[in-house]
Design a protein around this motif. Sequence first.
Motif: not given
Length: 381
Positions: A315-326
């Motif tokens: 989850w920490p890595a996922l949330i940091a991803e630009p794709g997730f933020q988009a």
Amino acid sequence: MPLDGIVVLDLSQFLAGPSAALRLADLGAKVIKVERRAGGDAGRSLELAGQRFGDASTLFHTINRNKESYAADLKDPAERAQVEALVRGADVVIHNFRPGVMDRLGLGYARIAELNPRIVYAGVSGYGDTGPWRDRPGQDLLVQALSGITTLSGDRDQAPTPTALAIVDMSAGAQLAIGILSLLVRRGVTGRGGRVDVSLIDTAIDLQFEPLTVFLNGGGAPERGEVRNANVYLPAPYGIYDTADGHIALAMMPIDTLGTVIGNDRLAAWPAAQWLGERDAIKAEIAAHLATGTSAHWLALLDAAGLWVAPVLDWPALIAEPGFQALDAIQTITSGTETMRTTRSPIRIDGHRLEAPRAAPMLGEANVRIDSELRHAEGQR
């Protein structure tokens, strides 16, 4: 909003029923959660990692945000009469009592339809109204075990492995919401309400439609692979593999192409006729090779070749991803001066992501207003 003006009475608790009501609330319905006076929905006290928000668990707020709460003792004739008055003005009633309980409470389908012929009556149970499993406890893990889901995950030498999520509960809620919406559409055409029923066991069986259909049509009993099992029927390389610094997931792709791209001559020359029968041996070869390089190295090669690959993220890595933020998948809900972050509806309407920032209600917080409205309505008749 698509369901603006629709009134839903949510008599359910925990996950399956409330998740269906939540989706209707996200789409604009007014959802009145009818709860027990003593303690309310049992989900209020179901704390995960000891987390609470306001007067209840964070889980309760996640699944019951944007609803109202009306506390009532359904065994008390006077209070049940108040709930019946709410039924007369409602469009949908949702419950997840065990079979027969709603009838014993005087709120079975026949009685509800008598009060309001246009009502959509929606029930979710563990195992349906008939059969020897009828009275078994309808709980997600138990249904995963009974339905065969747990025998599909994990490697062959591991114990049956459940999913880490309440997939049956949440899928049953989604199926119930689909049924409710379909009956609302029919009512818009014919003026007639109806009844929709969903069970956890039916949902669990439907979730397995792909491998179960293969089995039913002569594909043989499913057998988990010994190495990196991810699907009981798909050939290598389908699975998750260690790298020198993490993990990557490989989906369907030709073994010879994979071997060429990652520089493994043995894989590149592996006969296509043996890909399925030698699944474990191929996966073992892939696993040994991928462990020699980093995730970034393999991802760069495989992505450039157009092969189906993805990093394995926590989850920490996922949330940091630009794709997730988009995705804009997280929202903040508010209760008084407190705020809490949670997921938001995955549905987009007219290109816009749905948002419902209001937290779950305090137990019975709408009683005074609703009782006043019911008295006023009674006086108008």
